[in-house]
Enzyme design. Structure first.
Site, short mmCIF file in Angstrom:
data_model
loop_
_atom_site.label_atom_id
_atom_site.label_comp_id
_atom_site.label_asym_id
_atom_site.label_seq_id
_atom_site.Cartn_x
_atom_site.Cartn_y
_atom_site.Cartn_z
CE1 TYR A 1 -13.12 3.88 -8.31
CE2 TYR A 1 -15.51 3.99 -8.47
CZ TYR A 1 -14.36 3.33 -8.04
OH TYR A 1 -14.48 2.14 -7.37
CE LYS B 1 -11.76 -0.55 -9.67
NZ LYS B 1 -10.65 -1.09 -8.84
CG ASP C 1 -27.15 15.80 -8.97
OD1 ASP C 1 -26.52 15.12 -8.13
OD2 ASP C 1 -28.04 15.34 -9.71
CB THR D 1 -16.74 -0.45 -8.78
OG1 THR D 1 -17.97 0.24 -8.64
CG2 THR D 1 -16.04 0.17 -9.99
CG ASP D 2 -22.19 -1.24 -8.54
OD1 ASP D 2 -21.37 -0.32 -8.33
OD2 ASP D 2 -23.29 -1.32 -7.95
CD GLU D 3 -19.36 4.00 -8.57
OE1 GLU D 3 -19.07 5.01 -9.19
OE2 GLU D 3 -19.34 3.92 -7.32
CG LEU E 1 -8.91 -5.17 -2.67
CD1 LEU E 1 -8.03 -6.09 -1.83
CD2 LEU E 1 -10.22 -4.92 -1.96
CG ASP F 1 -2.10 0.90 1.09
OD1 ASP F 1 -3.23 0.40 1.07
OD2 ASP F 1 -1.91 2.14 0.98
CB THR G 1 -3.29 7.58 -0.90
OG1 THR G 1 -4.46 6.84 -0.52
CG2 THR G 1 -2.57 6.89 -2.04
P1 NAD Z 1 -9.91 3.06 -0.38
O1 NAD Z 1 -9.74 4.36 -1.11
O2 NAD Z 1 -10.45 3.07 1.01
O3 NAD Z 1 -8.50 2.30 -0.32
C1 NAD Z 1 -7.60 2.26 -1.39
C2 NAD Z 1 -6.23 1.86 -0.89
O4 NAD Z 1 -5.34 1.81 -2.02
C3 NAD Z 1 -5.64 2.86 0.13
O5 NAD Z 1 -5.11 2.16 1.23
C4 NAD Z 1 -4.54 3.55 -0.67
O6 NAD Z 1 -3.45 3.98 0.14
C5 NAD Z 1 -4.12 2.47 -1.66
N1 NAD Z 1 -3.52 3.03 -2.87
C6 NAD Z 1 -4.01 4.04 -3.64
N2 NAD Z 1 -3.18 4.32 -4.66
C7 NAD Z 1 -2.13 3.43 -4.56
C8 NAD Z 1 -0.96 3.20 -5.31
N3 NAD Z 1 -0.67 3.95 -6.39
N4 NAD Z 1 -0.12 2.21 -4.93
C9 NAD Z 1 -0.39 1.45 -3.84
N5 NAD Z 1 -1.48 1.65 -3.05
C10 NAD Z 1 -2.35 2.62 -3.42
O7 NAD Z 1 -10.79 2.16 -1.35
P2 NAD Z 1 -11.85 1.02 -0.99
O8 NAD Z 1 -13.18 1.63 -0.85
O9 NAD Z 1 -11.31 0.15 0.08
O10 NAD Z 1 -11.85 0.22 -2.38
C11 NAD Z 1 -10.95 -0.85 -2.62
C12 NAD Z 1 -11.21 -1.42 -3.98
O11 NAD Z 1 -12.54 -1.90 -4.08
C13 NAD Z 1 -11.02 -0.40 -5.12
O12 NAD Z 1 -10.39 -1.06 -6.19
C14 NAD Z 1 -12.45 0.01 -5.46
O13 NAD Z 1 -12.54 0.38 -6.82
C15 NAD Z 1 -13.20 -1.28 -5.18
N6 NAD Z 1 -14.61 -1.11 -4.80
C16 NAD Z 1 -14.97 -0.24 -3.80
C17 NAD Z 1 -16.31 -0.12 -3.44
C18 NAD Z 1 -16.75 0.79 -2.32
O14 NAD Z 1 -17.95 0.95 -2.11
N7 NAD Z 1 -15.86 1.39 -1.56
C19 NAD Z 1 -17.28 -0.89 -4.10
C20 NAD Z 1 -16.88 -1.76 -5.13
C21 NAD Z 1 -15.54 -1.87 -5.45
P1 TYD Z 2 -20.50 7.82 -2.48
O1 TYD Z 2 -20.44 7.32 -1.07
O2 TYD Z 2 -19.53 8.87 -2.91
O3 TYD Z 2 -20.42 6.53 -3.42
P2 TYD Z 2 -20.65 6.39 -5.03
O4 TYD Z 2 -20.61 7.74 -5.64
O5 TYD Z 2 -19.47 5.56 -5.40
O6 TYD Z 2 -21.94 5.71 -5.20
O7 TYD Z 2 -21.95 8.40 -2.75
C1 TYD Z 2 -23.11 7.59 -2.56
C2 TYD Z 2 -24.31 8.40 -3.03
O8 TYD Z 2 -24.47 9.53 -2.15
C3 TYD Z 2 -24.14 8.97 -4.42
O9 TYD Z 2 -25.39 8.93 -5.09
C4 TYD Z 2 -23.71 10.41 -4.18
C5 TYD Z 2 -24.40 10.77 -2.87
N1 TYD Z 2 -23.67 11.75 -2.02
C6 TYD Z 2 -24.34 12.89 -1.56
O10 TYD Z 2 -25.54 13.10 -1.82
N2 TYD Z 2 -23.63 13.78 -0.78
C7 TYD Z 2 -22.32 13.59 -0.46
O11 TYD Z 2 -21.72 14.45 0.22
C8 TYD Z 2 -21.66 12.39 -0.93
C9 TYD Z 2 -20.21 12.14 -0.61
C10 TYD Z 2 -22.39 11.50 -1.70
#
Ligand code: NAD
Ligand code: TYD
Length: 350
Positions: free
Chosen positions: A156, A160, A286, A131-133, A82, A34, A37
């Protein structure tokens, strides 16, 4: 002893995956790579750091020389990838960091794995967590399936999507044993408070406005983070490579409805009068390109690999609020310093 590289293990989801693998598989050695960041925090792994089957390595996946040497040194048997820039709003203000980490970083890892594994794949695995996005936005009905065409809208999700395509290309071109999963929105302990749920918990705690984008009508499908980690475990250990699995909670919420539930739970936990936190709701401009609705069909994962979510949302949200309230020092640490500036930049101009 199998050597498994988990990237991004100091982040939100990664830390839960690391904990699960270190505890459940004493015969694996888990290497956490890691960059630390703003989103990476070793405090997330305090209970794991002394375990004999765990090693932390600080490094940047953008650096191909570094990743190559790392793979040559440790000869990993498997990778669970991840590490990523993960926040849609940050990708709108600074797309290039997303291109570098999410696309270039992923290709560096694919190349390094390919170089050390040659064609001796055996039971090697390169598991890419996505991600599903990538599927874009749904209307009021329907679900994302594994074969739904990609249609990303934010830098983003586009980064992905690009990394997913490259991972598949390395499977089809070089036979690299890859697996991909695409998961819906996660919530739970250790999430950086720039994402909706921890941000709003923190703001309610400080009686600060709750910035709801647009009319709050966007829909997300929420999954408790530990259930995502359990799915990653099951998928990593499945027989067949080249597969994709969707992971989701079948738990759709309009943002505004979820926020009202959160406000109610927070009022109860903080001993405030009913309705106190809802008064903090503030509708703001928005998000650009804001996807209307995400909803995952995870029946492939459920039928083929027997996974299902373990928690009901009400239980998950209570657990989550309890964790943030019990770990206020964690929240205060991650919301000091640079975070203050980020918050002003992001919300000051709305
Ligand atoms: P996060 O931002 O909390 O963590 C990301 C980690 O990656 C951090 O620890 C950061 O230091 C590390 N990192 C970033 N850039 C790096 C680099 N260049 N080299 C090495 N390490 C680096 O993210 P998260 O929410 O834990 O997501 C993890 C994974 O799951 C991601 O790939 C994300 O796309 C995917 N994901 C997240 C969600 C969600 O809801 N959070 C949903 C579906 C998929
Ligand atoms: P977020 O947690 O950023 O996840 P993602 O954009 O990956 O789905 O946001 C979840 C939902 O909440 C999204 O529709 C955007 C909305 N949102 C707000 O309305 N206000 C906020 O300050 C944030 C961060 C998100």
């Amino acid at each position: 002893m199998k050597k498994i590289l988990i990237t991004g293990g100091a982040g939100f989801i990664g830390s839960h995956v690391i904990r699960l693998f270190v505890d459940k598989y004493p015969d694996y050695h888990i290497y956490n790579l890691d960059k630390l960041t703003y989103a990476g925090n070793l405090e997330n792994l305090k209970d794991v750091e002394e375990k004999p089957n765990y090693t932390f390595i600080k490094g940047d996946i953008i650096d191909d020389n570094f990743t190559q040497k790392l793979f040559e040194k440790y000869l990993f048997d498997g990778v669970i990838h991840l590490a990523a820039e993960s926040h849609v709003d940050r990708s709108i203000t600074n797309p290039m960091e997303f291109i570098m980490t999410n696309i270039v970083g992923t290709v560096n890892l694919l190349n390094a794995a390919r170089n050390i594994w040659k064609n001796n794949f055996g039971d090697k695995r390169f598991y890419h967590v996505s991600t599903d996005e990538v599927y874009g936005s749904l209307g009021e009905t329907g679900y994302f399936f594994e074969d739904t065409p990609y249609d990303p809208h934010s830098p983003y999700s586009a980064s992905k999507a690009s990394s997913d395509h490259l991972v598949r290309a390395y499977h089809d071109t070089y036979n690299l044993p890859v697996i991909i999963s695409n998961c819906s929105n996660n919530y739970g302990p250790n999430q950086f408070p720039e994402k909706l749920i921890p941000l709003f918990i923190n703001n309610i705690r400080h009686n600060k406005p709750l910035p709801v984008y647009g009319k709050g009508e966007n829909v997300r499908d929420w999954l408790y983070v530990v259930d995502h980690a359990r799915a990653i475990d099951v998928i990593y250990h499945s027989d067949k490579t080249g597969e994709t699995y969707n992971i989701g909670g079948h738990n759709e919420w309009k943002n505004i409805d979820l926020i009202k539930v959160l406000c109610r739970v927070m009022d109860k936990k903080l001993g405030r009068d009913k309705g106190t936190s809802e008064k903090l709701i503030t509708y703001v401009t928005d998000r650009a390109g804001h996807d209307l609705r995400y909803a995952i069909d995870s029946s492939k994962l459920q039928k083929k690999l027997g996974w299902k979510p373990s928690l009901q949302f009400e239980e998950g949200i209570e657990k989550t609020v309890d964790w943030y309230l019990a770990n206020q020092e964690w929240l205060d640490n991650v919301t000091s310093g640079n975070y203050q500036k980020y918050y002003e930049d992001m919300y000051g101009r709305r």
